[in-house]
Design a protein around this motif. Sequence first.
Motif, mmCIF file in Angstrom:
data_model
loop_
_atom_site.group_PDB
_atom_site.id
_atom_site.type_symbol
_atom_site.label_atom_id
_atom_site.label_comp_id
_atom_site.label_asym_id
_atom_site.label_seq_id
_atom_site.Cartn_x
_atom_site.Cartn_y
_atom_site.Cartn_z
ATOM 1 N N LYS A 1 -2.032 -16.712 14.664
ATOM 2 C CA LYS A 1 -1.329 -15.438 14.762
ATOM 3 C C LYS A 1 -2.306 -14.302 14.474
ATOM 4 O O LYS A 1 -2.913 -14.238 13.399
ATOM 5 N N ASP B 1 12.962 -9.310 19.643
ATOM 6 C CA ASP B 1 12.183 -9.163 18.408
ATOM 7 C C ASP B 1 11.048 -8.164 18.627
ATOM 8 O O ASP B 1 10.499 -8.043 19.730
ATOM 9 N N HIS B 2 10.683 -7.483 17.563
ATOM 10 C CA HIS B 2 9.568 -6.533 17.613
ATOM 11 C C HIS B 2 8.256 -7.292 17.776
ATOM 12 O O HIS B 2 7.993 -8.255 17.061
ATOM 13 N N LEU C 1 2.278 -6.039 23.034
ATOM 14 C CA LEU C 1 1.581 -5.197 22.054
ATOM 15 C C LEU C 1 1.081 -3.922 22.718
ATOM 16 O O LEU C 1 1.185 -2.829 22.159
ATOM 17 N N PRO D 1 -2.602 -10.353 14.110
ATOM 18 C CA PRO D 1 -1.845 -9.102 13.968
ATOM 19 C C PRO D 1 -2.297 -8.038 14.969
ATOM 20 O O PRO D 1 -3.455 -8.021 15.397
ATOM 21 N N LYS D 2 -1.377 -7.177 15.332
ATOM 22 C CA LYS D 2 -1.629 -6.166 16.353
ATOM 23 C C LYS D 2 -2.863 -5.334 16.056
ATOM 24 O O LYS D 2 -3.739 -5.185 16.916
ATOM 25 N N ASP E 1 4.653 -7.707 17.051
ATOM 26 C CA ASP E 1 3.674 -7.211 16.079
ATOM 27 C C ASP E 1 2.417 -8.064 16.025
ATOM 28 O O ASP E 1 1.544 -7.844 15.184
ATOM 29 N N ALA E 2 2.306 -9.058 16.925
ATOM 30 C CA ALA E 2 1.144 -9.944 16.897
ATOM 31 C C ALA E 2 0.985 -10.632 18.246
ATOM 32 O O ALA E 2 1.909 -10.708 19.052
ATOM 33 N N ASP F 1 3.986 -1.715 23.533
ATOM 34 C CA ASP F 1 4.795 -1.353 22.365
ATOM 35 C C ASP F 1 6.286 -1.560 22.656
ATOM 36 O O ASP F 1 7.122 -0.705 22.377
#
Length: 230
Positions: A108, A47-48, A88, A110-111, A50-51, A91
Amino acid sequence: MSKINLGSLLANQSLFRHISTFELESLQREVCKLELGKGLSLFRKGDHADASFILVYGLVKLGIPSSHGSDKVLELIRPGQSLGEAMLFLDEPYPFYAEALENSLLLKIPKMALLRLLDSSPVIARQMMAGLSYRLLGFIRNVERYSLQNATQRVIDYLLQTSAMQSTNDVRLELKKNLVASLLNLTPETLSRVLHQLMDEKMIRVCGSTIHIIAPTDTLKSYQGNAALS
């Protein structure tokens, strides 16, 4: 769980105790609470990222899936610990999955919110670097343990560490025995053999998911040392 105030949760996390009221209020607008039921996934391998996440309560397992059905357990995330931030900075997608072993509550972040906070607060940046370094040291020690300790030594080490963490000689296993075996890089059969050996030696008593440590700590450590010579 929904009645818990987000601002209070953030303020009580050690990572954010030294930021200003303005920074805390700004962060609060971007952070969200995430309730995760037992057995549910926070994210999957690939999974990407992003957080970043902070565990408020519950227990989260980090693992690598196996096509043979015996996943490799990498680490257990406990309340107050964070996860996901390393990906993060790189990347990169997650190289492992995260799954709740108990009903859990996470924050959570966020990035971009995290990166802005790190840019504005050297104290938090140092704290996060220290946290990542501590996790790296833990992984190195695990590799050292797997390389240099035999099965009996690993099991005793695990029991002593968990007993100290739970502040009791009645160790509650946080994982099923096959997952404990994976965490210690042992087969379930080997773990069972060692536990039976320790029971025969009157070191422990096993009752379901609880292991009662009967022997004094010094006796267990001495037995662990002798195991290295056998």
